[in-house]
Design a protein around this motif. Structure first.
Motif, PDB file in Angstrom:
ATOM      1  N   ARG A   1      -7.774   6.299   1.029  1.00 29.96           N
ATOM      2  CA  ARG A   1      -6.446   5.705   0.883  1.00 29.96           C
ATOM      3  C   ARG A   1      -5.362   6.708   1.272  1.00 29.96           C
ATOM      4  NH1 ARG A   1      -7.161   2.607  -4.972  1.00 29.96           N
ATOM      5  NH2 ARG A   1      -8.847   1.221  -4.299  1.00 29.96           N
ATOM      6  N   ASN A   2      -4.157   6.152   1.490  1.00 25.27           N
ATOM      7  CA  ASN A   2      -2.995   6.973   1.816  1.00 25.27           C
ATOM      8  C   ASN A   2      -3.273   7.879   3.020  1.00 25.27           C
ATOM      9  OD1 ASN A   2      -1.667   5.910  -0.471  1.00 25.27           O
ATOM     10  ND2 ASN A   2      -2.697   7.418  -1.772  1.00 25.27           N
TER      11      ASN A   2
ATOM     12  N   SER B   1      -0.054   9.541   4.722  1.00 23.50           N
ATOM     13  CA  SER B   1       0.553  10.614   3.931  1.00 23.50           C
ATOM     14  C   SER B   1      -0.306  11.867   3.992  1.00 23.50           C
ATOM     15  CB  SER B   1       0.743  10.168   2.482  1.00 23.50           C
ATOM     16  OG  SER B   1      -0.503   9.884   1.877  1.00 23.50           O
TER      17      SER B   1
ATOM     18  N   TRP C   1      -6.895  -0.919  14.309  1.00 26.90           N
ATOM     19  CA  TRP C   1      -6.591  -0.287  13.035  1.00 26.90           C
ATOM     20  C   TRP C   1      -5.170   0.255  13.022  1.00 26.90           C
ATOM     21  CZ3 TRP C   1     -10.811  -0.126   9.583  1.00 26.90           C
ATOM     22  CH2 TRP C   1     -12.065  -0.361  10.137  1.00 26.90           C
ATOM     23  N   ASP C   2      -4.449  -0.002  11.940  1.00 30.46           N
ATOM     24  CA  ASP C   2      -3.123   0.587  11.740  1.00 30.46           C
ATOM     25  C   ASP C   2      -3.304   1.772  10.784  1.00 30.46           C
ATOM     26  OD1 ASP C   2      -0.525   1.304  11.225  1.00 30.46           O
ATOM     27  OD2 ASP C   2       0.179  -0.747  10.898  1.00 30.46           O
TER      28      ASP C   2
ATOM     29  N   ARG D   1      -1.190   3.745   9.687  1.00 30.94           N
ATOM     30  CA  ARG D   1      -0.060   3.943   8.765  1.00 30.94           C
ATOM     31  C   ARG D   1      -0.263   3.176   7.467  1.00 30.94           C
ATOM     32  NH1 ARG D   1       4.265   1.676  12.884  1.00 30.94           N
ATOM     33  NH2 ARG D   1       2.611   0.106  12.848  1.00 30.94           N
ATOM     34  N   ASP D   2      -1.213   2.252   7.475  1.00 29.73           N
ATOM     35  CA  ASP D   2      -1.420   1.379   6.314  1.00 29.73           C
ATOM     36  C   ASP D   2      -2.834   1.549   5.785  1.00 29.73           C
ATOM     37  OD1 ASP D   2      -1.216  -0.549   4.382  1.00 29.73           O
ATOM     38  OD2 ASP D   2      -1.346  -2.242   5.767  1.00 29.73           O
ATOM     39  N   SER D   3      -3.144   2.721   5.262  1.00 32.88           N
ATOM     40  CA  SER D   3      -4.453   3.002   4.671  1.00 32.88           C
ATOM     41  C   SER D   3      -5.608   2.639   5.604  1.00 32.88           C
ATOM     42  CB  SER D   3      -4.604   2.261   3.334  1.00 32.88           C
ATOM     43  OG  SER D   3      -3.616   2.692   2.440  1.00 32.88           O
TER      44      SER D   3
ATOM     45  N   LYS E   1      -6.033   0.245   7.856  1.00 31.87           N
ATOM     46  CA  LYS E   1      -6.368  -1.165   7.729  1.00 31.87           C
ATOM     47  C   LYS E   1      -6.645  -1.780   9.093  1.00 31.87           C
ATOM     48  CE  LYS E   1      -4.404  -5.505   5.984  1.00 31.87           C
ATOM     49  NZ  LYS E   1      -3.199  -6.111   5.356  1.00 31.87           N
TER      50      LYS E   1
ATOM     51  N   VAL F   1      -6.147  -4.596  11.369  1.00 32.79           N
ATOM     52  CA  VAL F   1      -5.125  -5.648  11.382  1.00 32.79           C
ATOM     53  C   VAL F   1      -5.441  -6.774  12.367  1.00 32.79           C
ATOM     54  CG1 VAL F   1      -3.294  -4.129  10.590  1.00 32.79           C
ATOM     55  CG2 VAL F   1      -3.757  -4.309  13.043  1.00 32.79           C
TER      56      VAL F   1
END
Length: 416
Positions: A36-37, A40, A160-161, A163-165, A167, A169
């Motif tokens: 996750r994250n 970041s 896959w994005d 920026r969003d864990s 994900k 898409v």
């Protein structure tokens, strides 16, 4: 010609002096990790501390997932006059690595273990593992403009994005369908066959602006408009499976798509923005190779093609003609080609694990090394490093990438 023995894995090469760029950490312990994250973690200051057959492979399950790590090999301490030197190795995948993509800070690796890993080249640590592929991950591309990662497995392209864990898409299929989200979600066992009307996708490529994705599927190339997330057209004309492709700009702002196929031919397509339907080739390069084309590399107006016939051909894109050819450039299939960052040098790799360096201008050999004991499946570069992917095992795991360095003195002295 000089030789050097190196470790076995997927390789990374430095094209500048050894004190420039990434410094690997000192072998931190493997540890369990959380995916996750992702974004970041990517931007935070972390402390330093025969695979050519991309078809089905026996599956394996892991009870615990570990974060991979890039560690130094000590290759720079000896043999500073060698044409290439191993300086680091990344470990984390559990099966052979088949494909690569890289920026100056990120490395992406796809494997027969049905995952794609993202690595931080600044800290030397794995960032995240992208899972849920139905079979081997045979091609990966990263678009820095959109922070999207594209991974290929069987007839699917997962978007896959990061920026969003990390994900998924979207999912594209070889037939041109676009599914919102992960069409492969819930996949737990390896899928061997493709659905009716679908084809194995062998490779993908982005155009220079990152607005169009091209995918070699069967004997055609399918294209997607990434701004609208829609399939737009097909490139046709090959009578064998398209195994490789590369994309650049041609005159008038058109995409210039170059393809290599099992039919032994290299073809070029000029794609105008907004073009629809089926598009045929603008040129067929003659004479063809004696066997299927495995890899392509473009340097300005010069194209190199590598084949299963063990040869490499050098083409003039402007004149659309053969300039030079080396029929037995390697003793086995030529599997990968790439250019040394910032230098007029071509790298070629073969199924026997040999890595050769060539002068781009006169196509003469500079040096060679036994890079791996298994096929070298892919090569990619960033502005200062060269990465190669292989099937070679090391104790307890399969390495994801090796790194090599060009000594600062490497140059004309090796042209003899």
């Amino acid at each position: 010609m000089l030789f050097v023995c190196v470790c076995l894995c997927v390789c990374v090469f430095y094209a500048r002096s050894p004190d420039v760029g990434y410094t690997p950490p000192s072998s931190p312990p493997l540890r369990t990790r959380n995916d996750r994250n992702v974004f970041s973690r990517l931007t935070s200051n972390q402390s330093q501390g025969s695979a050519l057959d991309k078809s089905d492979d026996s599956d394996s399950s892991l009870s615990e997932v570990f974060r991979g790590v890039i560690t130094p090999t000590g290759g720079l301490k000896g043999g500073r006059t060698a044409p290439l030197q191993c300086v680091a190795m990344a470990e984390g995948h559990t099966k052979p690595v088949l494909c690569l993509d890289a920026t100056d800070k990120l490395l992406f690796t796809g494997s027969k273990d049905r995952t794609c890993k993202m690595w931080n080249l600044v800290t030397g640590q794995e960032i995240v593992t992208l899972r849920g592929h139905p079979n081997n991950v045979v091609s990966v591309k990263y678009c820095s403009n959109s922070s999207l990662v594209f991974t290929v497995s069987t007839s699917y392209i997962k978007v896959w994005d990061i920026r969003d864990s990390a994900k998924c898409v979207r999912t594209f299929t070889s037939s041109g369908q676009v599914v919102s989200g992960d069409a492969c979600a819930g996949t737990t066992t390896r899928t061997i066959t493709t659905a009716q009307g679908e084809y194995q996708i062998n490779q993908i490529a982005l155009n220079p602006s990152g607005s169009v994705l091209y995918a070699a599927a069967g004997n055609t190339v399918r294209t997607w408009d990434l701004n609208r997330m829609q399939a737009t057209r097909k490139l046709t004309g090959h009578i064998g499976s398209v195994m490789c492709l590369t994309v650049g700009y041609s005159g008038g702002g058109k995409d210039q798509v170059i393809t290599g196929s099992k039919d032994h031919y290299v073809k070029i397509f000029d794609i105008a923005e907004g073009a629809q339907g089926n598009i045929g080739p603008a040129h067929n390069f003659e004479p063809p190779h004696y066997d299927g084309i495995e890899c392509l590399a473009v340097h300005g107006d010069i194209l190199f093609s590598g084949s299963r016939d063990n040869g490499i051909k050098k083409w003039d894109l402007g004149q659309q003609e053969l300039i030079q050819q080396i029929p037995n450039a390697h003793k086995d299939w030529v599997c990968a080609l790439a250019f040394v960052p910032g230098r007029p040098m071509l790298l070629s790799a073969c199924r026997a694990g040999m890595l050769k360096v060539w002068n781009v201008d006169n196509f003469t050999p500079i040096g060679e090394i036994k890079g791996h004991d298994s096929p070298i499946n892919a090569i990619c570069t960033n502005s200062k490093q060269i990465f190669t992917a292989s099937s070679s095992p090391v104790p307890s795991t399969l390495s994801v990438c090796l790194s090599y360095a060009f000594p600062s003195r490497c140059g004309a002295s090796y042209l003899q």
